[in-house]
Scaffold this motif. Structure first.
Motif, PDB file in Angstrom:
ATOM      1  N   GLY A   1       3.663  19.407  -7.774  1.00  0.00           N
ATOM      2  CA  GLY A   1       4.836  18.557  -7.377  1.00  0.00           C
ATOM      3  C   GLY A   1       4.586  17.094  -7.929  1.00  0.00           C
ATOM      4  O   GLY A   1       3.541  16.836  -8.048  1.00  0.00           O
ATOM      5  N   VAL A   2       5.747  16.436  -7.384  1.00  0.00           N
ATOM      6  CA  VAL A   2       5.605  14.958  -7.388  1.00  0.00           C
ATOM      7  C   VAL A   2       5.670  14.209  -5.923  1.00  0.00           C
ATOM      8  O   VAL A   2       6.480  14.589  -5.327  1.00  0.00           O
ATOM      9  N   MET A   3       4.421  13.711  -5.423  1.00  0.00           N
ATOM     10  CA  MET A   3       4.449  13.053  -4.314  1.00  0.00           C
ATOM     11  C   MET A   3       4.780  11.664  -4.293  1.00  0.00           C
ATOM     12  O   MET A   3       4.486  10.782  -5.217  1.00  0.00           O
ATOM     13  N   LEU A   4       5.860  11.116  -3.631  1.00  0.00           N
ATOM     14  CA  LEU A   4       6.285   9.798  -3.748  1.00  0.00           C
ATOM     15  C   LEU A   4       5.806   9.211  -2.329  1.00  0.00           C
ATOM     16  O   LEU A   4       6.075   9.221  -1.338  1.00  0.00           O
ATOM     17  N   SER A   5       4.854   8.169  -2.632  1.00  0.00           N
ATOM     18  CA  SER A   5       4.433   7.260  -1.204  1.00  0.00           C
ATOM     19  C   SER A   5       4.935   5.895  -1.666  1.00  0.00           C
ATOM     20  O   SER A   5       5.167   5.400  -2.753  1.00  0.00           O
ATOM     21  N   GLY A   6       4.902   5.162  -0.636  1.00  0.00           N
ATOM     22  CA  GLY A   6       5.335   3.591  -0.426  1.00  0.00           C
ATOM     23  C   GLY A   6       4.506   2.982   0.635  1.00  0.00           C
ATOM     24  O   GLY A   6       4.247   3.427   1.485  1.00  0.00           O
ATOM     25  N   GLU A   7       4.294   1.636   0.113  1.00  0.00           N
ATOM     26  CA  GLU A   7       3.391   0.864   1.106  1.00  0.00           C
ATOM     27  C   GLU A   7       4.198  -0.502   1.190  1.00  0.00           C
ATOM     28  O   GLU A   7       4.411  -1.094   0.072  1.00  0.00           O
ATOM     29  N   TYR A   8       4.441  -0.959   2.382  1.00  0.00           N
ATOM     30  CA  TYR A   8       5.370  -2.277   2.362  1.00  0.00           C
ATOM     31  C   TYR A   8       4.504  -3.343   3.441  1.00  0.00           C
ATOM     32  O   TYR A   8       4.001  -2.844   4.522  1.00  0.00           O
ATOM     33  N   ARG A   9       3.876  -4.334   3.047  1.00  0.00           N
ATOM     34  CA  ARG A   9       3.299  -5.256   3.938  1.00  0.00           C
ATOM     35  C   ARG A   9       3.961  -6.604   4.034  1.00  0.00           C
ATOM     36  O   ARG A   9       4.570  -7.100   3.260  1.00  0.00           O
ATOM     37  N   TYR A  10       3.724  -7.133   5.178  1.00  0.00           N
ATOM     38  CA  TYR A  10       4.402  -8.445   5.335  1.00  0.00           C
ATOM     39  C   TYR A  10       3.568  -9.189   6.441  1.00  0.00           C
ATOM     40  O   TYR A  10       2.965  -8.735   7.213  1.00  0.00           O
ATOM     41  N   ALA A  11       3.857 -10.680   6.498  1.00  0.00           N
ATOM     42  CA  ALA A  11       2.936 -11.429   7.200  1.00  0.00           C
ATOM     43  C   ALA A  11       4.317 -12.592   7.801  1.00  0.00           C
ATOM     44  O   ALA A  11       4.931 -13.432   6.932  1.00  0.00           O
ATOM     45  N   LEU A  12       4.455 -12.387   9.204  1.00  0.00           N
ATOM     46  CA  LEU A  12       5.471 -13.217   9.600  1.00  0.00           C
ATOM     47  C   LEU A  12       4.851 -14.803  10.093  1.00  0.00           C
ATOM     48  O   LEU A  12       5.305 -15.656  10.289  1.00  0.00           O
ATOM     49  N   SER A  13       3.638 -14.623  10.495  1.00  0.00           N
ATOM     50  CA  SER A  13       2.756 -15.767  10.832  1.00  0.00           C
ATOM     51  C   SER A  13       1.629 -15.504  10.732  1.00  0.00           C
ATOM     52  O   SER A  13       1.112 -14.319  10.260  1.00  0.00           O
ATOM     53  N   ARG A  14       0.581 -16.226  11.170  1.00  0.00           N
ATOM     54  CA  ARG A  14      -1.031 -16.042  11.272  1.00  0.00           C
ATOM     55  C   ARG A  14      -1.319 -14.831  11.984  1.00  0.00           C
ATOM     56  O   ARG A  14      -2.155 -14.069  11.795  1.00  0.00           O
TER      57      ARG A  14
END
Length: 740
Positions: A246-259
Motif C-alpha cells: 500500500g501507500v505509507m504516508l510519512s511526515g517530518e516537521y522541524r523547528y528552531a525557536l532559538s539556539r
C-alpha cells in the motif's frame, strides 16, 4: 530620460572623432534611471545607423554595464530598447555566469535573449547548458531546444543529459522532455520526462526520489517533498508507494525557536495489505520470534525537543510510540525508516533511538538545572511495552512518574578545611499498569553522602580514606514480604568505607627526533579497599538495583602506565608551542574478595577476581588500537577479550580488525579492508564478520566507490545470514543522488 544620442553629442564627440582617425577604442554611456546602470562600448570601429537608431560596433567589441559584459566580433546595439545583436566569438557575462555562442540577441537591461549554437555556464552548481537554440527567459531561467545539460567541465563531459526541450530554473527545478542520459559518448538511460532539483538555497520543492524492488514490498517508489515554511521551520513529506503493501504516508516537521530550543516531529502511517497471522500466505510478513501480527493499521510516532526555560532550566522531551513489534525492523530503510530517523535525531540532538529490536520503547521528559557544584534533574520515564500492548497481556513494566535527583559534586566542606564530600540523592515514584505480589508500585527516597579526607604521606604517597552513609525509605502499595509483613513503609540504613593509596613514578627520556623531542613514562601503582557490610534486604520491595545493594569487602590493586610525547611546533609567526600526545596507556588490575577467603570451603566463588587489562595505543598517526582483556586465574581461561585496531596510510588505505570473545555471549572476528585504488577517484572495501563458535559467516560486505569532480558511483552488497541486499547509487553534481 537622457538619450544616448544626446550623451554622445555632449560627452563623446571628441572620442568619436579619434576613433575613426586612430582606430582606437570608442566609448559612450547611457544612464538607466530605474537600475542606475550606464552602458559603455569599446570597439575598433563604431558607426551609427540613424534609420534603425542603432550603433554598430566591429572588431574587439566590449559592452559593459553593472555586472554585465558582452564581448563579440560584431555588435548592433539599440540605446532605446537596450537590445543587442552579437555574433562572432560571443561571450556574455552576467555576474558569475557566462554564455558562449556563435550569435545571440539579448536585452542587456532585462538579461533575456536568444542564443544560437551556444553554451550557458552557471557557476552556482557548475551547470553547462548547451543547444542549437537557447533562450534566456529571465535572470535565472533558461530554455534549450535539442540541448544538453551537465555539471562536468570539458568539451567531452563524463556525463550529460540531452533532451528535445530543457527548462532550468536556478534555485528551482530542471525539466527535460525526451531525456537521454549519456556516459561519455554512450547513451545509458532514456526516459520521456526527467525532473531534477537545481537548488542552491533552502526552498519548497521536490527532492530526488528513491525506487526499488524487494520480495517484502514489491515495487517501491518514494518521492519526498520539502516545504520551507518559514525561516525557522520546515517540513518534509515522504509518500512511499509499495505495490504489495500500500501507500505509507510519512511526515517530518522541524523547528528552531532559538539556539537552545529546537525540535523534530515525525509520523508514519500505513494501511498494510499484508498480515503476519501465521497462515501460509502471510507467514513471511512478520518477524520470526515475535507474536503474529494481526493489525493492518501500522504507525510510528517519534519526536525529540530541546527547550530552554527560565532561570537556567532546560528541558528535553523524547517520544517513541510504534504500532507493533515488527514495524521498525520491517521498515528499517528508506527516507522515513528507522535508520534515517535514528541518524537524524543523533545529528540534531545528540540522542538516538532505542535499538530497533528493543520492544520496550523509552519515552521521557527531563528538566535540568546546573550550578557550579550542584545539579538538579526532574524526570518522568514511561517505557512503552509494545509486546504487552500487541498481545493484550499484563504490563508490569516499571515506570518512573516522576523522579527527582539532586547531585553535589565533590567539594570542600568549608574553605581551609581538608575534608571533602559529594552527595547523591533522589526521590522517585514508581508505577506499573499491572502489579503482582512482588511487582508493586510505590515511592522511594534515597540520600547518599560520601566524605573524603586526602592525606599526603611524605613526598611519595597519597592516601585518601573515605566513608559514606546511605538512608533509604519506601512507601509501597499492597506489598507483602516473605514473612507476611504487609507494612506500607520500609526503611534501610547502611554505611560504606574504604581508602585509596597511590603513588606516581615519572621519568622523561630525551630523544630529539622527528618522532618526539621527549617522552614521559608515568607509572601509577594503586591499592584500593572498599567495604559495605551485609544488610538483610529480603523484606524490601524491588524496583531497581538500588533496592538490593550487595555486600562488598574487596581489595583491588592496579598498575597504570602512560607514555606521553612532547614536540615543539613553530607557527608562521615564529611563535612556538608545545604539543603533547598520549602514545600508549594501559591499566592492569585485579580484585581480591575477602568475603570468599573468609568463607573458605563454603565460598560461592574463588577470592581472586579476573585479572583485567585495558589499553589504548596510538603510537603513530596511522596506527590505533584499544581493547579490554579479562583472565580468570582460578580456572585459567579468558572470560572476555575485546580488541581492535586500525592500520592506515597517507593514501587513505586502511585495515581494521576486531576480535570479540565473551564467555557467555559471543565469539566473533571482524575484518574490513578499505583501499584507494586510484587516489581520490576509486576506492573499495571488503568486510567479513565470522562467528568462531558456530564456525559460520555472520555478515559479508563489499563496496566500490567512484568519485569524480562532477559525478560519483557507489556500489554496495551485503550478505547477512537471513538477508541479502544490493545498493546502487549514482551521484551527479548539481543534480543529487539517485538511489536504486
Amino acid at each position: 530620460m537622457v538619450s544616448c544620442k544626446r550623451v554622445l553629442w555632449q560627452v563623446c564627440i571628441i572620442p568619436v572623432f579619434l576613433v575613426f582617425i586612430s582606430s582606437k577604442a570608442f566609448c559612450f554611456s547611457a544612464a538607466l534611471p530605474a537600475q542606475k546602470v550606464s552602458w559603455h562600448i569599446q570597439a575598433r570601429q563604431v558607426s551609427y545607423e540613424d534609420q534603425r537608431k542603432i550603433y554598430i560596433a566591429q572588431n574587439d567589441v566590449v559592452i559593459t554595464g553593472g555586472q554585465t559584459r558582452l564581448e563579440a566580433d560584431y555588435v548592433e546595439f539599440s540605446d532605446i530598447t537596450k537590445e543587442a545583436f552579437a555574433k562572432g566569438n560571443v561571450l556574455f557575462i552576467s555576474g558569475k555566469d557566462t554564455i558562449t555562442c556563435a550569435s545571440m540577441t539579448v536585452n542587456l537591461s532585462l538579461e533575456t535573449g536568444t542564443i544560437h549554437q551556444g553554451t550557458i555556464f552557471i557557476q552556482e552548481g557548475n551547470y553547462y547548458i548547451s543547444g542549437e537554440t537557447l533562450q534566456k527567459t529571465g535572470a535565472f531561467t533558461y530554455d534549450a531546444e535539442k540541448g544538453s545539460i551537465t555539471t562536468c567541465d570539458g568539451e567531452n563531459p563524463d556525463w550529460k543529459i540531452t533532451g528535445k526541450q530543457i527548462k532550468v530554473t536556478i534555485d528551482g527545478y530542471g525539466h527535460v522532455q525526451g531525456a537521454t542520459f549519456w556516459a561519455k559518448k554512450m547513451p545509458a538511460l532514456y526516459t520521456p520526462y526527467f525532473l531534477f532539483p537545481a537548488k542552491t538555497t533552502r526552498q519548497t520543492g521536490l527532492l530526488l526520489p528513491m525506487a526499488g524492488y524487494s520480495d517484502d514490498m514489491g515495487f517501491e517508489y518514494q518521492q519526498p517533498l520539502f516545504l520551507a515554511l518559514s525561516d525557522n521551520t520546515d517540513a518534509t513529506l515522504y509518500p512511499d508507494y509499495m505495490s504489495d503493501r500500500g501507500v505509507m504516508l510519512s511526515g517530518e516537521y522541524r523547528y528552531a525557536l532559538s539556539r537552545q530550543s529546537q525540535g523534530m516531529i515525525m509520523m508514519s502511517y500505513l494501511d498494510d495489505k499484508t498480515l503476519g497471522d501465521g497462515t501460509d500466505e502471510n507467514k513471511d510478513y512478520n518477524i520470526s520470534a515475535t507474536p503474529d501480527r494481526t493489525n493492518h493499521d501500522r504507525y510510528w510516532f517519534r519526536m525529540k525537543h530541546d527547550q530552554e526555560l527560565l532561570y537556567g532550566f532546560n528541558a528535553k522531551l523524547d517520544i517513541d510510540y510504534v504500532s507493533d513489534m515488527d514495524y521498525l525492523r520491517t521498515f528499517e530503510s528508506g527516507f522515513a525508516g528507522y535508520t534515517s530517523t535514528d541518524d537524524a535525531f543523533e545529528n540534531m540532538f545528540g540522542r538516538d533511538l532505542d535499538d530497533e529490536t528493543d520492544y520496550t520503547r523509552k519515552n521521557s521528559l527531563l528538566v535540568t538545572k546546573n550550578w557550579t557544584a550542584y545539579s538538579l534533574n526532574l524526570q518522568a520515564l514511561w517505557y512503552d511495552n509494545v509486546k504487552a500492548r500487541q498481545t493484550d497481556g499484563d504490563d508490569t513494566t516499571l515506570q518512573t512518574l516522576p523522579g527527582v535527583d539532586f547531585f553535589a559534586a565533590r567539594q570542600k566542606i568549608a574553605p581551609g578545611f581538608g575534608l571533602y564530600y559529594q552527595m547523591d540523592s533522589e526521590f522517585k515514584s514508581f508505577y506499573r499498569q499491572d502489579t503482582t505480589a512482588t511487582l508493586v508500585t510505590g515511592q522511594r527516597a534515597d540520600i547518599h553522602p560520601v566524605f573524603y579526607y586526602p592525606i599526603k604521606l611524605g613526598n611519595a604517597f597519597f592516601l585518601e580514606p573515605y566513608a559514606g552513609v546511605r538512608g533509604t525509605l519506601w512507601n509501597t502499595d499492597n506489598f507483602t514480604d516473605n514473612q507476611g509483613d504487609d507494612s506500607n513503609s520500609r526503611s534501610r540504613g547502611l554505611y560504606e568505607m574504604g581508602m585509596d593509596l597511590s603513588t606516581a613514578l615519572n621519568r622523561v627520556f630525551t630523544l630529539n627526533t622527528d618522532f618526539a623531542e621527549k617522552i614521559q613514562h608515568k607509572i601509577v601503582p594503586r591499592l584500593e579497599y572498599d567495604f559495605i557490610p551485609f544488610v538483610d534486604q529480603e523484606d524490601l520491595p524491588y524496583f531497581d538495583a538500588l533496592d538490593n545493594i550487595s555486600e562488598k569487602n574487596i581489595i583491588t590493586w592496579s598498575l597504570t602506565n602512560t607514555f606521553t610525547s612532547r614536540n615543539t611546533l613553530t607557527d608562521e609567526n615564529g611563535e612556538q608551542s608545545r604539543v603533547y600526545k598520549e602514545l600508549f596507556w594501559f591499566k592492569l588490575s585485579q580484585g581480591y574478595d575477602i568475603r570468599y577467603e573468609r568463607d573458605g570451603d563454603d565460598a560461592e566463588d574463588d577470592p581472586w577476581q579476573d585479572l583485567t587489562l585495558k589499553y589504548e595505543f596510538y603510537p603513530l598517526k596511522y596506527l590505533a588500537s584499544n581493547g579490554t582483556i579479562a583472565f580468570d586465574p582460578n580456572n585459567s581461561h579468558f572470560t572476555k577479550i575485546q580488541v581492535g585496531g586500525t592500520l592506515s596510510d597517507t593514501r587513505g588505505d586502511s585495515l581494521y580488525m576486531a576480535y570479540r570473545y565473551s564467555k557467555s555471549y559471543s565469539h566473533t572476528f571482524q575484518t574490513k579492508i578499505s583501499t584507494n585504488l586510484i587516489s581520490d577517484t576509486l576506492s573499495a572495501y571488503y568486510s567479513i564478520e565470522s562467528d568462531l563458535e558456530d564456525q559460520k559467516t555472520v555478515e559479508t560486505g563489499v563496496g566500490l566507490f567512484i568519485k569524480r569532480p562532477c559525478w560519483g558511483l557507489n556500489l554496495e552488497f551485503t550478505d547477512k545470514s537471513a538477508d541479502k541486499s544490493f545498493a546502487f547509487m549514482v551521484i551527479l553534481r548539481g543534480i543529487g543522488e539517485i538511489k536504486f
